[in-house]
Design a protein around this motif. Structure first.
Motif, PDB file in Angstrom:
ATOM      1  N   LYS A 105       0.833  -1.212   0.000  1.00 25.32           N
ATOM      2  CA  LYS A 105       0.000   0.000   0.000  1.00 25.32           C
ATOM      3  C   LYS A 105       0.868   1.263   0.000  1.00 25.32           C
ATOM      4  N   ILE A 106       1.943   1.243   0.765  1.00 25.96           N
ATOM      5  CA  ILE A 106       2.808   2.413   0.892  1.00 25.96           C
ATOM      6  C   ILE A 106       3.814   2.512  -0.256  1.00 25.96           C
ATOM      7  N   TYR A 107       4.553   1.437  -0.511  1.00 20.85           N
ATOM      8  CA  TYR A 107       5.651   1.487  -1.474  1.00 20.85           C
ATOM      9  C   TYR A 107       5.263   1.019  -2.881  1.00 20.85           C
ATOM     10  N   GLY A 108       4.182   0.266  -2.972  1.00 14.13           N
ATOM     11  CA  GLY A 108       3.777  -0.300  -4.265  1.00 14.13           C
ATOM     12  C   GLY A 108       3.430   0.746  -5.310  1.00 14.13           C
ATOM     13  N   LYS A 109       2.993   1.913  -4.867  1.00 12.42           N
ATOM     14  CA  LYS A 109       2.616   2.951  -5.840  1.00 12.42           C
ATOM     15  C   LYS A 109       3.826   3.744  -6.345  1.00 12.42           C
ATOM     16  N   MET A 110       4.970   3.569  -5.706  1.00 12.13           N
ATOM     17  CA  MET A 110       6.190   4.281  -6.111  1.00 12.13           C
ATOM     18  C   MET A 110       6.899   3.487  -7.212  1.00 12.13           C
ATOM     19  N   ASP A 111       7.561   4.196  -8.135  1.00 14.65           N
ATOM     20  CA  ASP A 111       8.266   3.467  -9.190  1.00 14.65           C
ATOM     21  C   ASP A 111       9.656   3.041  -8.704  1.00 14.65           C
ATOM     22  N   ALA A 112      10.276   2.165  -9.490  1.00 12.75           N
ATOM     23  CA  ALA A 112      11.562   1.577  -9.103  1.00 12.75           C
ATOM     24  C   ALA A 112      12.636   2.640  -8.877  1.00 12.75           C
ATOM     25  N   GLY A 113      12.666   3.654  -9.732  1.00  7.75           N
ATOM     26  CA  GLY A 113      13.666   4.717  -9.614  1.00  7.75           C
ATOM     27  C   GLY A 113      13.528   5.490  -8.312  1.00  7.75           C
ATOM     28  N   TYR A 114      12.281   5.782  -7.940  1.00  3.36           N
ATOM     29  CA  TYR A 114      12.036   6.509  -6.696  1.00  3.36           C
ATOM     30  C   TYR A 114      12.443   5.635  -5.496  1.00  3.36           C
ATOM     31  N   LEU A 115      12.086   4.357  -5.544  1.00  6.89           N
ATOM     32  CA  LEU A 115      12.439   3.450  -4.452  1.00  6.89           C
ATOM     33  C   LEU A 115      13.956   3.297  -4.329  1.00  6.89           C
ATOM     34  N   GLU A 116      14.646   3.275  -5.460  1.00  8.64           N
ATOM     35  CA  GLU A 116      16.112   3.208  -5.435  1.00  8.64           C
ATOM     36  C   GLU A 116      16.668   4.447  -4.736  1.00  8.64           C
ATOM     37  N   MET A 117      16.166   5.623  -5.131  1.00 14.72           N
ATOM     38  CA  MET A 117      16.611   6.878  -4.536  1.00 14.72           C
ATOM     39  C   MET A 117      16.322   6.888  -3.021  1.00 14.72           C
ATOM     40  N   LEU A 118      15.151   6.398  -2.649  1.00 15.85           N
ATOM     41  CA  LEU A 118      14.751   6.356  -1.247  1.00 15.85           C
ATOM     42  C   LEU A 118      15.710   5.479  -0.433  1.00 15.85           C
ATOM     43  N   THR A 119      16.001   4.283  -0.923  1.00 16.08           N
ATOM     44  CA  THR A 119      16.908   3.391  -0.185  1.00 16.08           C
ATOM     45  C   THR A 119      18.311   3.989  -0.113  1.00 16.08           C
ATOM     46  N   HIS A 120      18.717   4.713  -1.167  1.00 19.00           N
ATOM     47  CA  HIS A 120      20.042   5.341  -1.169  1.00 19.00           C
ATOM     48  C   HIS A 120      20.137   6.464  -0.139  1.00 19.00           C
ATOM     49  N   SER A 121      18.993   7.028   0.239  1.00 15.46           N
ATOM     50  CA  SER A 121      18.994   8.133   1.199  1.00 15.46           C
ATOM     51  C   SER A 121      18.915   7.631   2.645  1.00 15.46           C
ATOM     52  N   GLU A 122      18.844   6.318   2.818  1.00 13.50           N
ATOM     53  CA  GLU A 122      18.652   5.746   4.151  1.00 13.50           C
ATOM     54  C   GLU A 122      19.916   5.044   4.659  1.00 13.50           C
ATOM     55  N   LYS A 123      20.087   5.106   5.975  1.00 17.27           N
ATOM     56  CA  LYS A 123      21.308   4.637   6.630  1.00 17.27           C
ATOM     57  C   LYS A 123      21.694   3.171   6.361  1.00 17.27           C
ATOM     58  N   PRO A 124      20.764   2.210   6.392  1.00 16.36           N
ATOM     59  CA  PRO A 124      21.209   0.816   6.232  1.00 16.36           C
ATOM     60  C   PRO A 124      22.000   0.574   4.941  1.00 16.36           C
ATOM     61  N   TRP A 125      21.516   1.087   3.816  1.00 19.58           N
ATOM     62  CA  TRP A 125      22.215   0.917   2.537  1.00 19.58           C
ATOM     63  C   TRP A 125      23.512   1.719   2.526  1.00 19.58           C
ATOM     64  N   GLN A 126      23.444   2.961   3.015  1.00 21.13           N
ATOM     65  CA  GLN A 126      24.630   3.829   3.025  1.00 21.13           C
ATOM     66  C   GLN A 126      25.753   3.207   3.861  1.00 21.13           C
ATOM     67  N   GLU A 127      25.401   2.703   5.023  1.00 24.68           N
ATOM     68  CA  GLU A 127      26.388   2.104   5.927  1.00 24.68           C
ATOM     69  C   GLU A 127      27.070   0.899   5.264  1.00 24.68           C
ATOM     70  N   ALA A 128      26.288   0.060   4.590  1.00 22.84           N
ATOM     71  CA  ALA A 128      26.838  -1.141   3.949  1.00 22.84           C
ATOM     72  C   ALA A 128      27.725  -0.794   2.751  1.00 22.84           C
ATOM     73  N   ARG A 129      27.551   0.405   2.187  1.00 22.78           N
ATOM     74  CA  ARG A 129      28.333   0.820   1.015  1.00 22.78           C
ATOM     75  C   ARG A 129      29.440   1.799   1.366  1.00 22.78           C
ATOM     76  N   GLU A 130      29.651   2.015   2.644  1.00 22.25           N
ATOM     77  CA  GLU A 130      30.675   2.959   3.073  1.00 22.25           C
ATOM     78  C   GLU A 130      32.023   2.652   2.437  1.00 22.25           C
ATOM     79  N   GLY A 131      32.653   3.686   1.877  1.00 17.76           N
ATOM     80  CA  GLY A 131      33.963   3.529   1.273  1.00 17.76           C
ATOM     81  C   GLY A 131      33.948   3.051  -0.176  1.00 17.76           C
ATOM     82  N   LEU A 132      32.758   2.796  -0.723  1.00 16.84           N
ATOM     83  CA  LEU A 132      32.658   2.328  -2.112  1.00 16.84           C
ATOM     84  C   LEU A 132      32.297   3.479  -3.040  1.00 16.84           C
TER      85      LEU A 132
END
Length: 162
Positions: A105-132
């Motif tokens: 209901k919340i994320y299903g209406k968002m497109d893949a590009g927006y969801l990618e951008m959203l995850t990139h703005s959040e700590k869990p993904w950023q932390e795992a990619r630190e230094g890359l």
């Protein structure tokens, strides 16, 4: 032992989203499916303090991804996944179904590009990619602990602003 055999796989979660997408005639790509599965795991950790599935989520260039799920649907490339899902094979019920319905209901209406951008703005993904570098591929695992605390904090902030 029986509890273990009932454990969901990321593919089970993915199939449920594909089923919903087919029902609503809203085709989804592998990239979008990955984000929906990621958010399902994240919110399960934050709300229920437990994992939905055991496969690790990796911090890929285009956001969080479950390798086994990606490989399963890789043949569709950037095109929407064309797979008819028979509701009889769905292994989702009860609280899990409610959680996945909410994520849809919340994320299903968002497109893949927006969801990618959203995850990139959040700590869990950023932390795992630190230094890359942003285009550097990686199999770094996203920490479940970070996911749990990050989304639990988001939940607390949302509730305190009501």
């Amino acid at each position: 032992m029986t509890a273990h055999t009932k454990a969901l796989k990321a593919l089970d979660v993915g199939r449920y989203f594909l089923y919903l997408a087919n029902q609503e005639k809203k085709p989804i790509t592998n990239k979008k499916l990955q984000k929906l599965v990621y958010y399902s795991q994240a919110w399960s950790l934050a709300l229920n303090n437990k994992k939905l599935f055991k496969e690790p989520i990796e911090a890929w260039v285009h956001g969080p991804a479950v390798r086994s799920l990606y490989v399963h649907y890789k043949k569709f490339g950037f095109e929407p996944i064309a797979e008819e899902i028979n509701p009889d094979i769905l292994r989702v019920s009860g609280n899990t179904k409610e959680l996945l319905d909410s994520v849809w209901k919340i994320y299903g209406k968002m497109d893949a590009g927006y969801l990618e951008m959203l995850t990139h703005s959040e700590k869990p993904w950023q932390e795992a990619r630190e230094g890359l570098q942003s285009s550097e591929s990686s199999g770094n695992e996203i920490s479940l602990k970070t996911m749990r605390s990050y989304y639990a904090e988001k939940l607390e902030n949302a509730q305190s602003h009501k």
